[in-house]
Design a protein around this motif. Sequence first.
Motif, PDB file in Angstrom:
ATOM      1  N   THR A 158      12.693   2.384  -0.707  1.00  0.00           N
ATOM      2  CA  THR A 158      11.780   3.104   0.190  1.00  0.00           C
ATOM      3  C   THR A 158      11.451   4.481  -0.381  1.00  0.00           C
ATOM      4  O   THR A 158      10.290   4.915  -0.344  1.00  0.00           O
ATOM      5  N   ALA A 188       9.006   4.130  -2.929  1.00  0.00           N
ATOM      6  CA  ALA A 188       7.692   3.785  -2.334  1.00  0.00           C
ATOM      7  C   ALA A 188       6.973   5.011  -1.754  1.00  0.00           C
ATOM      8  O   ALA A 188       5.797   4.911  -1.410  1.00  0.00           O
ATOM      9  N   LYS A 239       3.494   6.014  -2.718  1.00  0.00           N
ATOM     10  CA  LYS A 239       2.317   5.304  -2.189  1.00  0.00           C
ATOM     11  C   LYS A 239       1.896   5.819  -0.809  1.00  0.00           C
ATOM     12  O   LYS A 239       1.119   5.157  -0.127  1.00  0.00           O
ATOM     13  N   TYR A 254      -1.054   4.247   2.039  1.00  0.00           N
ATOM     14  CA  TYR A 254      -0.707   3.641   3.324  1.00  0.00           C
ATOM     15  C   TYR A 254      -0.737   4.642   4.477  1.00  0.00           C
ATOM     16  O   TYR A 254      -0.013   4.471   5.470  1.00  0.00           O
ATOM     17  N   GLU A 288       6.720  -1.186   0.570  1.00  0.00           N
ATOM     18  CA  GLU A 288       5.648  -0.173   0.637  1.00  0.00           C
ATOM     19  C   GLU A 288       4.818  -0.322   1.909  1.00  0.00           C
ATOM     20  O   GLU A 288       4.407   0.668   2.506  1.00  0.00           O
ATOM     21  N   MET A 314       8.296   1.692   4.256  1.00  0.00           N
ATOM     22  CA  MET A 314       7.978   3.094   3.963  1.00  0.00           C
ATOM     23  C   MET A 314       7.164   3.768   5.075  1.00  0.00           C
ATOM     24  O   MET A 314       7.522   4.874   5.518  1.00  0.00           O
TER      25      MET A 314
END
Lengths: 246, 259
Positions: free
Chosen positions: B29, B32, B35, B39, B140, B144
């Motif tokens: 996590t 991630a 990203k 997101y 992700e 996350m």
Amino acid sequence: MVIVEHLRKYFGETRVLEDVSLVLNDGEILTVIGMSGVGKSVLMKTIVGLIEPDGGRVLFDGVDITNLSESEYNDRVRSRMSMIFQQGALWDSMTIEENIDLALSIRRNLSRKERAELIRESLELVGLPDVQKMYPEELSGGMIKRASIARAIAARPKYLLYDEPTTGLDPVLAEMVNRLIISLHRELHTTSLIISHDIENLRKFSQRVALLFDGRIVHECAASEMWQQSDPVFNGFIRGEVGILS
Amino acid sequence: MRNPVVTVGRNAARFMTAYGQVTILLFQTLVAFRKIPTYLPQIVEQYSNIERRSRPLVIVAASAMGFILGIQIGTQMDAATPKWYEGGLILRSVLLEMGPLIMALVLSGRVGSGIAAELGAMQVTEQIDALRVMAVDPVEFLVMPRIVAGLVAVPVLVIFAELVAILSGYVSAYFTIHLSWDGFMKGMTRAFAITDVFASLIKSTIFGVVFILFGCFFGMTAKRGAKGVGSSTTLAFVWSSVAILVLDYVISAVLFFIW
């Protein structure tokens, strides 16, 4: 071309795949049949990298993909291969449009406009042009199957894997999905691997048939000749003879 | 009859394996986090799920906590103790322990179990497999955003709950020992230390990560249909509650020595 060589998979003490070897030629539709629980879905999930095999290997367009990392799998395999799950597996917190868009945006570097066009085209190909703003819970079983096919084909993959695409559908919807498989094969020139129990209609949508039995592919033949085979296990299975269990 | 040594050994091995897997999920996590911009819509949606939808429960739980503290502290004080002490006692009890701990346990039930149920349902209906097949990383896309949203939402909820609890505590103290607002404020002002607020924020942030992470882990590893989903929600609540209680002691001890 996908080549499966001596694939082996155990879950604890339970043997599922013992020595599975199979070739999926470019441009063909190959159907794997077999009894429930024999490991057909495990075979498919192993090919697509969801399950790690205990032995053997899978060659994808000549490259051994058995021990690739998740990101390598995404780059080399999943960008060109899609799978349609038995129950559709649409993401139920998203609309159909968002479902397809997510699958598309990760795998192909396209503008929003290009993605919107592919989403529209994909839904039209499966005969669902008006469901973009609907949620999976608002669709019938047959529509969910077709929407999940639209999600799978949106990125225009070379390979399509269908896990029991007609299971749970009435004969009319099952026939509709079978025809859809054939039309996608013609229009998108995909190579398809199908798991199916639809023995009666198999030769309509498939070119080759392989029987998975006792952890192995025990018989393969052209779908058009499946009723003329001499192999006792294959014959017993397609004719529903309980005797093959012994 | 099973050998008790074998049973204990097996359970210990399962326990250590699960904690190891949760630790791996935590590291995945953290990786991630790069990203986050991709997101952002999912993070905003999860923030709303965690913060906005938990507010009614938090208000009820915090009010009850404040009223109980007001009564219990007020009735324990003897005649020689100045009444205004109660303001400080309520403030510090709420900031240091009751606020972060009780809210973490309450939110673990609402948010953590909810996440376990949602992801568990996704797992048993192959939606998580579908994410992987479509080259979407489930950590992700699912874990996350929930952790990032929780990092902000849980401390916000806990601070909000603490304000509600302190006000309820005052109302309760007023009716129990007739403590005036001025007296209550005097007690709070004398007892207030900014480090208590930091302690509350540190605890609530860590507890939030714990129950969201356990919710995600047990959801994503759910097995065997509806029974498996039910079991994953129970396990998420039980394991995160135990972890929160143990961590509460550890963090309190560490902060006591630091400050």
